[in-house]
Design an enzyme around this catalytic site. Structure first.
Site, mmCIF file in Angstrom:
data_model
loop_
_atom_site.group_PDB
_atom_site.id
_atom_site.type_symbol
_atom_site.label_atom_id
_atom_site.label_comp_id
_atom_site.label_asym_id
_atom_site.label_seq_id
_atom_site.Cartn_x
_atom_site.Cartn_y
_atom_site.Cartn_z
ATOM 1 N N GLU A 1 0.822 -1.207 0.000
ATOM 2 C CA GLU A 1 0.000 0.000 0.000
ATOM 3 C C GLU A 1 0.858 1.260 0.000
ATOM 4 O O GLU A 1 1.903 1.328 0.646
ATOM 5 C CB GLU A 1 -0.970 -0.034 1.186
ATOM 6 C CG GLU A 1 -1.949 -1.195 1.048
ATOM 7 C CD GLU A 1 -3.081 -1.206 2.067
ATOM 8 O OE1 GLU A 1 -4.125 -1.787 1.750
ATOM 9 O OE2 GLU A 1 -2.928 -0.645 3.165
ATOM 10 N N CYS B 1 6.060 -7.088 7.086
ATOM 11 C CA CYS B 1 7.133 -6.618 7.965
ATOM 12 C C CYS B 1 7.438 -7.707 8.984
ATOM 13 O O CYS B 1 6.525 -8.320 9.539
ATOM 14 C CB CYS B 1 6.730 -5.334 8.685
ATOM 15 S SG CYS B 1 8.054 -4.628 9.701
ATOM 16 N N CYS C 1 5.901 -5.281 15.533
ATOM 17 C CA CYS C 1 5.425 -4.269 16.488
ATOM 18 C C CYS C 1 3.945 -4.523 16.745
ATOM 19 O O CYS C 1 3.153 -4.661 15.814
ATOM 20 C CB CYS C 1 5.647 -2.864 15.935
ATOM 21 S SG CYS C 1 7.386 -2.479 15.641
ATOM 22 N N CYS D 1 0.830 -2.260 15.242
ATOM 23 C CA CYS D 1 0.860 -1.923 13.821
ATOM 24 C C CYS D 1 0.190 -3.011 12.997
ATOM 25 O O CYS D 1 0.526 -4.191 13.119
ATOM 26 C CB CYS D 1 2.310 -1.733 13.368
ATOM 27 S SG CYS D 1 2.486 -1.397 11.604
ATOM 28 N N GLY E 1 6.728 -2.250 5.990
ATOM 29 C CA GLY E 1 8.092 -2.750 6.052
ATOM 30 C C GLY E 1 9.045 -1.879 6.839
ATOM 31 O O GLY E 1 8.742 -0.736 7.179
ATOM 32 N N GLU E 2 10.214 -2.434 7.135
ATOM 33 C CA GLU E 2 11.307 -1.740 7.816
ATOM 34 C C GLU E 2 12.377 -1.413 6.768
ATOM 35 O O GLU E 2 13.087 -2.301 6.296
ATOM 36 C CB GLU E 2 11.884 -2.628 8.919
ATOM 37 C CG GLU E 2 13.233 -2.183 9.477
ATOM 38 C CD GLU E 2 13.268 -0.747 9.962
ATOM 39 O OE1 GLU E 2 14.055 0.035 9.397
ATOM 40 O OE2 GLU E 2 12.511 -0.405 10.898
ATOM 41 N N LEU F 1 10.063 5.270 18.047
ATOM 42 C CA LEU F 1 10.495 4.932 19.408
ATOM 43 C C LEU F 1 9.370 4.279 20.210
ATOM 44 O O LEU F 1 9.491 3.163 20.692
ATOM 45 C CB LEU F 1 11.011 6.181 20.112
ATOM 46 C CG LEU F 1 11.748 5.943 21.429
ATOM 47 C CD1 LEU F 1 12.972 5.065 21.230
ATOM 48 C CD2 LEU F 1 12.140 7.273 22.068
ATOM 49 N N ASN G 1 -4.176 4.415 15.572
ATOM 50 C CA ASN G 1 -5.269 4.125 14.651
ATOM 51 C C ASN G 1 -5.625 2.646 14.743
ATOM 52 O O ASN G 1 -4.787 1.784 14.450
ATOM 53 C CB ASN G 1 -4.856 4.485 13.223
ATOM 54 C CG ASN G 1 -4.562 5.971 13.096
ATOM 55 O OD1 ASN G 1 -5.449 6.807 13.260
ATOM 56 N ND2 ASN G 1 -3.312 6.317 12.820
ATOM 57 N N CYS H 1 -1.543 6.149 9.873
ATOM 58 C CA CYS H 1 -0.328 5.530 10.414
ATOM 59 C C CYS H 1 -0.658 4.238 11.154
ATOM 60 O O CYS H 1 -1.532 4.209 12.016
ATOM 61 C CB CYS H 1 0.357 6.511 11.360
ATOM 62 S SG CYS H 1 1.862 5.877 12.111
#
Length: 394
Positions: free
Chosen positions: A115, A135, A139, A142, A189-190, A244, A322, A365
């Site tokens: 996306e 990813c 996390c 997310c 992704g990272e 962070l 979100n 986000c």
């Protein structure tokens, strides 16, 4: 040890690819090449390297992917290019438009989708670009991380998102107006787990013959892959944002699991090293901090965060969380966010509460998901984690 190719090695690989393409009739996608690599490509074809400058301008200024329309390139060369090369960007599988003007595209990459989000504002137009299919960092807050991980995107699949969005909105070479003024590597992704492809894609974004963006207008966001961050400053200079999200290692270990490998001190030391040599950041890094109700949004967390950041020049973005399906969290109330912000400002920090955009189309986000064939078994793991959080919060 992080292994990276030098420019010379990449150029050599480009040459080998060209030879392979010619011998085996396998076409090379020119969107996978930086301008310097494309100059090597033309030299291997027996052509003048300046042809690369012309081609890059056609591809990125004008959004052209048909060699026949490149009228300042002679027909003989155009015919040769059609035999050995192609210009191919991801296609749009689905487009969604938000009431606030935000546009989200699901871009087809092979048999999966990533996306890309376009966020227009009065003084800028920002494109949020993905770097991986899924990813691997897991996390917990997310949506992308809950899809698991499949693979890295190629250079053409990364810069191709910018190309496709520009073509839809209106290319600079056609309209005279930049369709995109800022690019943020904050999609799926990272980025620092795909530096071999992310860095060349960002080089194309910065190239005056391509998009010509200022290095202050291209931002790489990372959760903290410290060895890659230390290497980044040797490869490219762009604006930096750090995801962070927690002010202490105990909490960050839980919600940003890469912290177990590279803790907060290691990360902030690396950030300060990057800032010491970067010209793209105005001497400051952006700290991103998602606000999770009664998880990381207390006044005590704000005081802890101030101590973590006291030696790092920064501005802080507080991000209202979100929601996404099955997530074990709740959004912080406005009053808790306001109190958190004021506490940090008392220490002298610049603190901004990010305005939520595109949440009605799941483009905000932390909401990007795409269509990912999971290779990490993350989908099964997230159910167990959600149950653990639910029990803990009961």
């Amino acid at each position: 040890m992080l292994e990276q190719q030098t420019c010379a090695e990449k150029a050599a690989n480009t040459v080998n690819t060209v030879e392979l393409s010619t011998d085996q009739a396998k076409k090379i996608n020119l969107m996978n090449l930086t301008r310097q690599q494309m100059r090597e490509f033309f030299k291997e074809l027996g052509e003048k390297p300046f042809r690369a400058d012309q081609l890059v301008k056609w591809i990125y200024h004008f959004g052209e992917d048909n060699f026949d329309n490149m009228t300042n390139i002679n027909k003989k060369l155009r015919d040769k290019l059609k035999q050995v090369a192609e210009i191919k960007a991801p296609e749009v599988a689905v487009e969604q438009r938000s009431a606030d003007g935000t546009i989200k595209w699901a871009m087809q990459v092979g048999d999966q989708q990533v996306e890309t989000v376009y966020i227009p504002e009065a003084d800028r137009a920002t494109l949020c670009v993905s770097s991986q299919v899924g990813c691997a960092l897991a996390c917990t807050f997310c949506s992308t991380a809950q899809q698991g991980f499949n693979r890295n995107l190629t250079v053409s699949e990364i810069i191709g998102q910018v190309w496709r969005a520009s073509k839809i909105i209106g290319n600079f070479g056609v309209t005279g107006v930049r369709p995109i003024t800022n690019v943020v590597m904050m999609g799926m992704g990272e980025p620092l787990l795909n530096v071999a492809n992310v860095v060349p894609a960002m080089e194309i974004m910065l190239d005056d013959f391509a998009y010509g963006l200022s290095k202050r207008r291209v931002t790489l966001s990372t959760s903290g892959v410290v060895p890659a961050l230390d290497k980044l400053s040797e490869m490219i200079d762009v604006a930096l944002a750090i995801s962070l999200h927690a002010p202490n290692d105990e909490l960050r270990d839980e919600i940003v699991p890469i912290n177990k490998k590279y803790n907060i001190k290691m990360l902030m030391d690396s950030v300060n090293r990057y800032l010491s040599v970067s010209n793209a950041n105005h001497g400051k890094v952006t700290i991103e901090y998602v606000m999770l109700d009664h998880v990381n949004d207390g006044v005590e967390h704000a005081h802890q965060l101030a101590q973590v950041l006291k030696n790092t020049p920064c501005k802080i973005n507080l991000i209202p969380w979100n929601p996404f399906p099955e997530a074990p969290y709740a959004k912080s109330s406005n009053s808790r966010i306001d109190r958190f912000q004021k506490t940090l400002m008392e220490y002298g920090f610049t603190v901004i509460v990010r305005k939520t955009r595109g949440d009605d189309i799941d483009a905000a986000c932390g909401q990007l998901a795409g269509d990912v064939i999971d290779r990490t078994k993350r989908t099964a793991q997230k159910k167990q984690f959600g149950q653990e959080i639910a029990v803990r919060n009961h």
